[in-house]
Structures are given as structure tokens and as C-alpha cells.
Design a protein around this motif. Structure first.
Motif, PDB file in Angstrom:
ATOM      1  N   THR A   1       0.810  -1.221   0.000  1.00 15.63           N
ATOM      2  CA  THR A   1       0.000   0.000   0.000  1.00 15.63           C
ATOM      3  C   THR A   1       0.845   1.273   0.000  1.00 15.63           C
ATOM      4  O   THR A   1       0.305   2.352  -0.213  1.00 15.63           O
ATOM      5  N   ARG A   2       2.173   1.153   0.258  1.00  9.17           N
ATOM      6  CA  ARG A   2       3.040   2.324   0.322  1.00  9.17           C
ATOM      7  C   ARG A   2       4.317   2.071  -0.472  1.00  9.17           C
ATOM      8  O   ARG A   2       4.615   0.916  -0.810  1.00  9.17           O
TER       9      ARG A   2
ATOM     10  N   ASN B   1       4.417  -3.141  -8.397  1.00 12.11           N
ATOM     11  CA  ASN B   1       4.052  -3.379  -7.003  1.00 12.11           C
ATOM     12  C   ASN B   1       4.537  -4.774  -6.624  1.00 12.11           C
ATOM     13  O   ASN B   1       4.368  -5.723  -7.403  1.00 12.11           O
ATOM     14  N   TRP B   2       5.118  -4.924  -5.438  1.00  8.68           N
ATOM     15  CA  TRP B   2       5.688  -6.222  -5.082  1.00  8.68           C
ATOM     16  C   TRP B   2       5.548  -6.482  -3.590  1.00  8.68           C
ATOM     17  O   TRP B   2       5.389  -5.578  -2.793  1.00  8.68           O
ATOM     18  N   ARG B   3       5.607  -7.765  -3.229  1.00  6.68           N
ATOM     19  CA  ARG B   3       5.603  -8.156  -1.828  1.00  6.68           C
ATOM     20  C   ARG B   3       6.258  -9.527  -1.682  1.00  6.68           C
ATOM     21  O   ARG B   3       6.004 -10.435  -2.487  1.00  6.68           O
TER      22      ARG B   3
ATOM     23  N   ALA C   1       7.484  -5.065   1.232  1.00  7.53           N
ATOM     24  CA  ALA C   1       6.629  -4.744   0.090  1.00  7.53           C
ATOM     25  C   ALA C   1       6.881  -3.316  -0.361  1.00  7.53           C
ATOM     26  O   ALA C   1       7.464  -2.505   0.371  1.00  7.53           O
ATOM     27  N   GLY C   2       6.407  -3.028  -1.575  1.00  4.91           N
ATOM     28  CA  GLY C   2       6.546  -1.675  -2.090  1.00  4.91           C
ATOM     29  C   GLY C   2       5.626  -1.411  -3.260  1.00  4.91           C
ATOM     30  O   GLY C   2       5.233  -2.320  -3.984  1.00  4.91           O
ATOM     31  N   VAL C   3       5.271  -0.129  -3.418  1.00 12.48           N
ATOM     32  CA  VAL C   3       4.435   0.326  -4.527  1.00 12.48           C
ATOM     33  C   VAL C   3       5.240   1.317  -5.340  1.00 12.48           C
ATOM     34  O   VAL C   3       5.720   2.329  -4.819  1.00 12.48           O
ATOM     35  N   GLY C   4       5.415   1.009  -6.639  1.00 14.51           N
ATOM     36  CA  GLY C   4       6.126   1.896  -7.534  1.00 14.51           C
ATOM     37  C   GLY C   4       5.232   2.421  -8.631  1.00 14.51           C
ATOM     38  O   GLY C   4       4.037   2.094  -8.695  1.00 14.51           O
ATOM     39  N   GLU C   5       5.794   3.211  -9.493  1.00 14.92           N
ATOM     40  CA  GLU C   5       5.007   3.780 -10.591  1.00 14.92           C
ATOM     41  C   GLU C   5       4.499   2.693 -11.516  1.00 14.92           C
ATOM     42  O   GLU C   5       3.378   2.766 -12.023  1.00 14.92           O
ATOM     43  N   ARG C   6       5.312   1.656 -11.733  1.00 13.24           N
ATOM     44  CA  ARG C   6       4.941   0.579 -12.640  1.00 13.24           C
ATOM     45  C   ARG C   6       4.907  -0.795 -11.976  1.00 13.24           C
ATOM     46  O   ARG C   6       4.276  -1.710 -12.488  1.00 13.24           O
TER      47      ARG C   6
ATOM     48  N   ASN D   1       3.125  -7.199  -9.422  1.00 15.53           N
ATOM     49  CA  ASN D   1       2.257  -6.718 -10.492  1.00 15.53           C
ATOM     50  C   ASN D   1       3.030  -5.700 -11.311  1.00 15.53           C
ATOM     51  O   ASN D   1       3.562  -4.731 -10.758  1.00 15.53           O
ATOM     52  N   ILE D   2       3.112  -5.964 -12.607  1.00 18.30           N
ATOM     53  CA  ILE D   2       3.860  -5.088 -13.510  1.00 18.30           C
ATOM     54  C   ILE D   2       2.870  -4.403 -14.440  1.00 18.30           C
ATOM     55  O   ILE D   2       2.158  -5.061 -15.208  1.00 18.30           O
ATOM     56  N   LYS D   3       2.814  -3.094 -14.371  1.00 18.21           N
ATOM     57  CA  LYS D   3       1.887  -2.317 -15.181  1.00 18.21           C
ATOM     58  C   LYS D   3       2.585  -1.925 -16.477  1.00 18.21           C
ATOM     59  O   LYS D   3       3.454  -1.047 -16.495  1.00 18.21           O
ATOM     60  N   LEU D   4       2.211  -2.592 -17.584  1.00 20.70           N
ATOM     61  CA  LEU D   4       2.862  -2.328 -18.865  1.00 20.70           C
ATOM     62  C   LEU D   4       2.341  -1.038 -19.485  1.00 20.70           C
ATOM     63  O   LEU D   4       3.121  -0.236 -20.008  1.00 20.70           O
TER      64      LEU D   4
END
Length: 654
Positions: free
Chosen positions: A167-168, A198-200, A191-196, A233-236
Motif C-alpha cells: 500500500t506504500r 508493485n511487489w511483496r 513490500a513496495g508500490v512503484g510507478e509501474r 504486479n507489472i503495469k505495462l
């Protein structure tokens, strides 16, 4: 009235009275799962507001899971309406969880979108005894026949487990716990949330010296479990993303058996190991200005089980099994018009199993192995026909390599009145369970088996009072199951003409599987919740009349290990200095250990005490006493259960 039934009825009345009486002055927490604003995923395989869902669902949130301080998932599930369990000893042993009186292998377990089952087990069901709460952030329990969307095995219901999501930009979690019986539990996650991206990542290790699996034994039977999970999750693009997820666990359980020379149940040095692997890869893409959401995925599960007996001289290995599933899925969710949604999809599943039972006489037997394929297609439409009234209808078609095709249907209605103050629900669903690979192809197999079938319905009301500070609900349910697969023994005097399935290649076998059984379950689920300032009270009561409707000596008998009455109560108080204390009560009425109802299991009541204190916004300490009264009870005859235990822990969130 018999004393034990009187006690069960009195307990139920006490729980519901407490739930209602405590509700005069509170407000619910903002993320409480009973609020109508919550979303439910399991019922429709896509997120829907709770007041649009016609099926019976219970949701356990992160807050509730952590507040329970529970280690084993089944100990959380058994405190919800309509759920009972039996197990062969302590944590990690063979565990049977039953929803609304259905068989244990008639429940679908899903973790992060992947269906769990073990094709190498007798009924291809999943053993939840190794499931620890670990990194699980949300649990949804969907009750009733649900095969239209969830396919084979969903006769009793569906348990959907969802691991934590980031979430952050960067966050970490660490939990540590120690307690009675040499128990320790350590788990952590990053865990971490990036621009493209998200991972945990998360890991856990649990171990305990345990207690004797044999109820009258003196040797301790321990358990150890190591778990790992990860997701990315990789946002293409804005409309296209890739999901990768995996969960792995390895458990070792000490068990008791039948030692020589008496070969009666008792203490032994036997143990079993179980390794579970779940993997998922999915491509998500949206079309038509996000009106059509698509998911194409591949899922893989593998379960390896082995049993060992150090007392055997020639080989310690006594059982060796592997079950594998490979699933290819497409799912689409289309917003037809405002308030109307269609969910549709196609699935292909390949299952394989291999089992062998080495012994001192046959240390290297030829394994039994086979595979089967299953194709499924489903369509469900949900729409709000008038303000607050939502109708749902669906159909499914499955094609099985062995038994052929099966078509199922489902319908549900949810009517939200008085701005959500009253919600009326009703649903009808058909369920089926394909014959397992073991039932089809083992030495007791029968390739002419048909799927088990069930028709079930329920109807209920959920009522909110005092600006949603008090909630009460009542649901009636009914299910008829036919073609249930049962084991048929072959006597030493039977002839091939009288019982051809007792013979394979003109050689008599000990028995075979056949569609001989019919069962019925009817019952009522009652629940109440209240928030009175610093006090929160939750209560539920379930009456389940699950009977054998098969012609013969056991006609009308209660199904084994299914208590007619179960009830739960928890009362929480938050003190002015931020200490939270909870008393939790669990009751299970009498049941029977066998089909003829000649062996009775006594009713029991368990009381737990819990407390937690936040030192600051990052660190919280907690502790609990389980089974305060040191109740001695059995959920399976001659198998032990945990006595009083004390545990303390700390959790940190960064």
C-alpha cells in the motif's frame, strides 16, 4: 430434552441475547466486514458491493485476523456461521472442514485466485491443516452450492484466501510469538508500490513440540512449518498488466499409528511431510474504455506427501504421493449498461496423481498413476432491475474426459431496503464434484462413476439498527446431494455374477467406489454484531441437520462428525489507556464418530482470553490464553486435542 441439547440451546440463547443486548450505544469501525459498503469478490468472481450479493458470505478482514491472534486458518473458519471441523490431532494433522454439513472434500479453497486441491488424495480434496494465517490479509467464506462459477467440488462452499498487497512505496512487517508446548512463530514481509511495479515478499516459520496425537498417549507429537510467498504486479500500460504470484510451504507432522505386536492405535515415532506449491501467472487487459476487463492466466499447484515409520527395518517410507494441477483460464467481466454486469469465462484443467505405499514386504511397489482433463465454460449476468433489487443468474457447462458433460445453473436475489438498513437475500445453486483420480483409477477405482450432484438454496434477512450500530441476521438453508461416491466392500464369498465390480480381470478385490450415497442437510444460521462505544460483541449460532438418506441400515442417521449445534461469541473492550481485551467462546454440540451413530463425541465449550496493547504507531504487544478451562475433548475418536496454552507476541509495522 436431553441435558446436552438443553445446554446447547441455552448457549445459543445466551449468545444471541448477548449480541443484541450489548448493542445499544456503539459505532462500527470503518473497515468492519459487516458494513454494506464492503466489497465481496468470491460470490461473483469479481468485486461487487455486499448489498448486491444474494449468496451467504462471511468476510474476515486484516484487522479481524490480527485481532484473533490465530495461527491456523481453520481455527478462524470454524468460528464463522455454518462451519465445523474435525482433525486427527494437533496443528498440521489431517483436518476436515465442513460447510453446512457437506463433505470435507466438497469445499473449494482458493488462494490468490488459484484453486487448491490434491489429486492424489482419496477424494481430491485439499487438507487445510497446513494453512497458517501468515501473510493472509483477507478471507471470504461463501456458503452453499457454488459450482456455476467455481466448478467441481463447490458443493459445500468456497473459502477464498487473499495474501497481503503493498500500500506504500516501502513497508515492512515483523511478527514474533512464543508460548506453551515449546511453540514459536516468526513471520515477516517486505513490500513496495512503484510507478509501474508493485511487489511483496513474505516468509514464516512455525514450530511446536505439540501433544500426543493419540488421546491417551504420553509421547509428544510436534509440528514444523516453513512458508514463503511472493507477488508482483507489472503495469505495462494504463490498461495492461502482468500478475505473478506464488505460495510455498513445507510441513513436518509427528503422527501416531498402529504399532506391533498389538497393532492397536497408540504412540509411535511415525511422521509425515507435506510440501505445497502454488504458482500463478496472469495477463490483465481492459478494452472498450475499460468496460471489458479481461484476464488470461496459467495456474499450477503441486502437493507432495510422504509418511515415514522409523520402526520399519527394510524401508522407513510407508506412503508416497504427488498430485499436480495445471489450469488455463480466461475470464471476462463486461459492464453491459449501468448496473448490469456479465461475467464469463473458459477453463481447462489437467490433473495428475501418483501414489505408492511401500512396506517391509514390498519396499518398492509400482506406483499407481493416471491423469484426467476437464474443460469448463460459464456465464453469469447480474443486474439491478429496480433501485436496490439485484438479480443474478448463471449457467455452467463442464466436459470431463471420463464421465462426460454436466450443465449447472444458479440464481440469486438481493434486495436492499431502507438505505441499506434491511437486506433480503435468497439464492439457489447447483453443485457437482467430479470423481477423483483415486476413485477412478486406483486399485479400488471405477471408471463408470458419475459426478456427485447437489441442489441447494437459502434465504435470509440482514437487519441494521441504531445507525448500523447493531446488526442481526438469520438464514435458512437446505441441500440435497445425490450420486455421492462411497466405498463398497467386497466380501470373501461374493460372486462375479452378483457383484461384477468386485472383480478385475477375474480377480476379487477388497472393494470399489460407487455412486451409492444420498445425503440431506437443512439448517439455520443466526448472527448478531454490536458496537457499544468501547465494546464490540460478535455472536453466531448454527443448527445443522445433516443426515444419511441412503436406503439401508444407516437411513436417517446423522452424518459423522457434524455437530447439530455450534455457536461462537466474542466480546471486546478497548480500555481508555488503549489496552484491548477479548473473551471468546466456542461451543460444539454432540456428534457421532461413525455412520451408524454408535460412537458418540461429547459436546464441548472452549474459552479463550486475548489482550493487545499498542506501544506506539509501529509496535504492538499481545498475548492470549487458549482453552482457559483446560477442556478435554475430541473431534475424532481417540485423537487428542490441545489443552490450556499461553502465548505472547509482538508485531511491528514499518
Amino acid at each position: 430434552m436431553r441435558p446436552e441439547l438443553y445446554r446447547g440451546a441455552a448457549t445459543a440463547a445466551l449468545l444471541l441475547t448477548a449480541g443484541a443486548a450489548a448493542a445499544q450505544t456503539t459505532s462500527p469501525t470503518t473497515d468492519d466486514s459487516t458494513l454494506l459498503s464492503d466489497v465481496i469478490v468470491t460470490a461473483n468472481r469479481s468485486a461487487q458491493a455486499a448489498d448486491r450479493v444474494g449468496q451467504s458470505v462471511t468476510v474476515l478482514t486484516t484487522q479481524q485476523i490480527e485481532a484473533s491472534q490465530t495461527v491456523e486458518v481453520v481455527d478462524l473458519l470454524v468460528r464463522t456461521p455454518g462451519v465445523s471441523l474435525s482433525r486427527n490431532g494437533g496443528i498440521g494433522t489431517t483436518t476436515a472442514l465442513r460447510i453446512r454439513g457437506a463433505e470435507a472434500d466438497q469445499t473449494v479453497y482458493v488462494i490468490d485466485g488459484v484453486k487448491l486441491n490434491d489429486p492424489s488424495s482419496t477424494g481430491s480434496g485439499y487438507n487445510p491443516g497446513n494453512l497458517l494465517t501468515g501473510d493472509i490479509a483477507r478471507i471470504e467464506i461463501l456458503r452453499g452450492a457454488q459450482s456455476t462459477l467455481w466448478g467441481s467440488q463447490a458443493i459445500g462452499g468456497v473459502v477464498n484466501l487473499i495474501t497481503a498487497e503493498p500500500t506504500r512505496p516501502f513497508q515492512a512487517a515483523l511478527d514474533a510469538e512464543v508460548g506453551s508446548r515449546g511453540t514459536s512463530y516468526l513471520r515477516g514481509g517486505l513490500a513496495g508500490v512503484g510507478e509501474r511495479i508493485n511487489w511483496r515478499l513474505a516468509a514464516s516459520h512455525y514450530q511446536t513440540d505439540g501433544f500426543s496425537t493419540f488421546a491417551r498417549g504420553t509421547e509428544k507429537d510436534g509440528y514444523e512449518n516453513t512458508g514463503l510467498s511472493g507477488r508482483v504486479n507489472i503495469k505495462l500500460t494504463e490498461d495492461v498488466s502482468i500478475d505473478l504470484r506464488s505460495v510455498w510451504s513445507s510441513g513436518r507432522t509427528d503422527i501416531d499409528g498402529f504399532p506391533a505386536p498389538t497393532y492397536s492405535f497408540g504412540d509411535t515415532r511415525e511422521y509425515g511431510t507435506t510440501k505445497d506449491l502454488v504458482a500463478y501467472a496472469g495477463l490483465n487487459f481492459d478494452l472498450f474504455e475499460d468496460r471489458l476487463k479481461n484476464r488470461v492466466a496459467y495456474a499450477y499447484t503441486q502437493t507432495d506427501r510422504q509418511n515415514f515409520n522409523p520402526a520399519q527395518a527394510v524401508t522407513n517410507l510407508t506412503f508416497d504421493a504427488r498430485g499436480e494441477n495445471r489450469r488455463f483460464e480466461y475470464q471476462g467481466v463486461f459492464d453491459i449498461v449501468q448496473g448490469w454486469v456479465a461475467t464469463f469465462g473458459a477453463e481447462h484443467e489437467d490433473s495428475e496423481f501418483r501414489t505408492a505405499s511401500p512396506s517391509e514386504f514390498t519396499p518398492s511397489p509400482t506406483p499407481t498413476a493416471n491423469s484426467v482433463g476437464l474443460d469448463g465454460y460459464y456465464l453469469q449476468v447480474q443486474g439491478e432491475v429496480v433501485d436496490g433489487l439485484t438479480l443474478t443468474g448463471g449457467v455452467r457447462r463442464d466436459e470431463h474426459d471420463t464421465f462426460g458433460g454436466k450443465t449447472l445453473g444458479q440464481a440469486a436475489v438481493a434486495w436492499s431496503l431502507n438505505d441499506g438498513g434491511t437486506v433480503l437475500r435468497a439464492s439457489f445453486g447447483q453443485g457437482f464434484k467430479a470423481p477423483s483420480l483415486y476413485q477412478l483409477y486406483s486399485e479400488y477405482g471405477n471408471t463408470t462413476l458419475q459426478p456427485e450432484e447437489a441442489d441447494g438454496w437459502d434465504a435470509g434477512v440482514e437487519q441494521h439498527f441504531l445507525d448500523k450500530k447493531l446488526m442481526v441476521s438469520a438464514t435458512y438453508f437446505s441441500r440435497d446431494t445425490t450420486n455421492q461416491i462411497d466405498y463398497v466392500s467386497c466380501s470373501s464369498t461374493v460372486t462375479q455374477a452378483a457383484a461384477p465390480l468386485c472383480f478385475v480381470n477375474n480377480v476379487r478385490r477388497f472393494g470399489y467406489y460407487s455412486n451409492t450415497a444420498k445425503t440431506q442437510a437443512n439448517g439455520v444460521e443466526l448472527a448478531a454484531a454490536a458496537w457499544v462505544g468501547p465494546v464490540e460483541v460478535q455472536a453466531n449460532y448454527t443448527f445443522t441437520d445433516a443426515t444419511n438418506e441412503t436406503a439401508g441400515a444407516n437411513l436417517g442417521k446423522h452424518l459423522a462428525r457434524r455437530p447439530e449445534e455450534t455457536a461462537n461469541l466474542s466480546a471486546t473492550y478497548v480500555w481508555p489507556f488503549r489496552l484491548t481485551t477479548t473473551v471468546a467462546v466456542q461451543y460444539a454440540g454432540e456428534s457421532f464418530n461413525n455412520a451408524s451413530n454408535s460412537v458418540r463425541l461429547e459436546p464441548y465449550t472452549l474459552v479463550d482470553l486475548r489482550a493487545s496493547y499498542p506501544i506506539n504507531d509501529t509496535v504492538e504487544i499481545y498475548g492470549r490464553v487458549e482453552n482457559v478451562g483446560d477442556e478435554q475433548y475430541q473431534t475424532t475418536t481417540d485423537y487428542g486435542s490441545a489443552g490450556r496454552g499461553t502465548f505472547v507476541g509482538v508485531r511491528a509495522r514499518f
